[in-house]
Scaffold this motif. Structure first.
Motif, PDB file in Angstrom:
ATOM      1  N   ARG A  73       0.718  -1.340  -0.085  1.00 18.14           N
ATOM      2  CA  ARG A  73      -0.156   0.189   0.109  1.00 18.14           C
ATOM      3  C   ARG A  73       0.859   0.977  -0.069  1.00 18.14           C
ATOM      4  O   ARG A  73       0.648   2.252  -0.570  1.00 18.14           O
ATOM      5  CB  ARG A  73      -0.841  -0.166   1.150  1.00 18.14           C
ATOM      6  N   MET A  74       1.940   1.320   0.722  1.00 19.66           N
ATOM      7  CA  MET A  74       3.001   2.341   0.764  1.00 19.66           C
ATOM      8  C   MET A  74       3.256   2.595  -0.715  1.00 19.66           C
ATOM      9  O   MET A  74       3.206   3.695  -1.127  1.00 19.66           O
ATOM     10  CB  MET A  74       4.193   1.847   1.353  1.00 19.66           C
ATOM     11  N   ILE A  75       3.690   1.740  -1.378  1.00 20.37           N
ATOM     12  CA  ILE A  75       4.039   1.756  -2.830  1.00 20.37           C
ATOM     13  C   ILE A  75       2.830   2.509  -3.701  1.00 20.37           C
ATOM     14  O   ILE A  75       3.185   3.168  -4.520  1.00 20.37           O
ATOM     15  CB  ILE A  75       4.442   0.183  -3.455  1.00 20.37           C
ATOM     16  N   GLU A  76       1.918   1.726  -3.442  1.00 18.96           N
ATOM     17  CA  GLU A  76       0.606   2.155  -4.231  1.00 18.96           C
ATOM     18  C   GLU A  76       0.285   3.529  -4.122  1.00 18.96           C
ATOM     19  O   GLU A  76       0.047   4.644  -4.828  1.00 18.96           O
ATOM     20  CB  GLU A  76      -0.620   1.359  -3.870  1.00 18.96           C
ATOM     21  N   ASN A  77       0.526   4.143  -2.706  1.00 21.61           N
ATOM     22  CA  ASN A  77       0.231   5.708  -2.264  1.00 21.61           C
ATOM     23  C   ASN A  77       1.273   6.326  -2.775  1.00 21.61           C
ATOM     24  O   ASN A  77       1.193   7.691  -2.796  1.00 21.61           O
ATOM     25  CB  ASN A  77       0.026   5.566  -0.853  1.00 21.61           C
ATOM     26  N   LEU A  78       2.150   5.689  -3.542  1.00 20.15           N
ATOM     27  CA  LEU A  78       3.344   6.652  -3.887  1.00 20.15           C
ATOM     28  C   LEU A  78       3.344   6.816  -5.446  1.00 20.15           C
ATOM     29  O   LEU A  78       4.064   7.572  -6.076  1.00 20.15           O
ATOM     30  CB  LEU A  78       4.685   6.373  -3.779  1.00 20.15           C
TER      31      LEU A  78
END
Ligand code: A2P
Length: 273
Positions: free
Chosen positions: A246-251
């Motif tokens: 999710r961290m990657i997605e949010n970036l």
């Protein structure tokens, strides 16, 4: 390319990565440490904490253990709302430096105009005193930018009328469905960047049918629509996640929502928190 490679420039010329990693509600200790370390690993270079998130020590340890040079990471912390005086602000700031294991802070904010749970009193004098202490820290080079959080127009005007440095940032709750237009327009006119906390409505927005419809159309996730929307409003989102994917997605926000779809999202009118 991840959006974190892009910057806003604050009114004092300082660059700030366009998406920050929010740490509100991350438990001190392992949860914060692992999350911040993962966030740094996947490319975040902007970490947002606060004295009353109680996790500054874990944030600091993760920053240190990441081995990323200090100057490549933008760190924000916020003054506890119970502190509303000059010396108390200076002392609290030095506590944060110690906990974070750093010798300067990139951005130091007054966490709220109110104090503790008493939101009826706006502490106008106290906020001026705290802000003046932050100006001293700024002039000494111990903070690179200063600002406010949860300030409405009147609270912000109080700072503008009684201090010297125009705040660089006002961090407020802002997400699709919430409409703090008055303070956003006021701050933008004054050159104060709006940072958006709870950009996913603390996760509750992700089931919204309009957001899901737009997400499907753009082949993005609902979270990406929420965050891209805030960027297109000229604001800086601070998503929190304890999960690496999710961290990657949010970036990963390298797409554009067309005006007619921004209008659809503008029409959402609910606070699901
Ligand atoms: P988790 O930490 O378990 O990933 P906000 O940033 O508005 O406060 O929202 C944070 C909430 O949204 C957390 O509960 C977080 O859960 C969840 N969240 C963050 N990013 C995503 C995502 N990309 N997809 C789904 N849920 C997410």
């Amino acid at each position: 390319m991840a959006i974190t490679q892009n910057y806003y420039t604050l009114n004092n010329g300082l660059n700030i990565p366009k998406v920050g990693f929010g740490t509100w509600q991350l438990q001190a200790g392992k949860e914060t440490y692992d999350s911040v370390l993962n966030a740094l690993k996947v490319g975040y270079r902007h970490i947002d904490t606060a004295q009353t998130y109680w996790n500054e020590e874990s944030v600091g340890q993760a920053v240190k253990d990441s081995s990323i040079p200090r100057e490549e990471i933008f760190i924000t912390t916020k003054l506890a709302t119970k502190v509303k005086d000059y010396q108390g602000t200076i002392d609290a700031f030095h506590e944060s430096l110690k906990k974070l294991q750093v010798d300067y802070i990139d951005l130091f904010l007054i966490h709220a105009p109110w104090s503790g749970t008493d939101r009826t009193n706006r502490y106008k004098e106290g906020n001026i005193e705290s802000y003046k202490a932050m100006e001293t820290l700024y002039n000494e080079g111990k903070v690179k930018a200063i600002g406010i959080s949860n300030f409405d127009v009147e609270d912000t005007q109080n700072i503008l009328d009684n201090t010297t440095i125009i705040p660089q940032v006002n961090q407020i709750a802002y997400f699709i469905g919430l409409k703090p237009q008055e303070v956003i327009e006021f701050c933008h006119q004054k050159g104060i960047l709006i940072e958006a906390y709870s950009p996913l409505g603390v996760g509750h927005l992700l089931d919204n049918p309009t957001i899901n419809q737009v997400a499907k159309q753009y082949k993005q996730t609902p979270a990406q629509i929420c965050l891209r929307y805030l960027l297109q409003k000229g604001t800086l989102p601070l998503p929190k996640s304890a999960h690496k994917q999710r961290m990657i997605e949010n970036l990963t926000l390298d797409f554009t929502i067309e005006p007619q779809d921004m209008a659809l999202l503008d029409a959402v009118d609910e606070d699901p928190r």
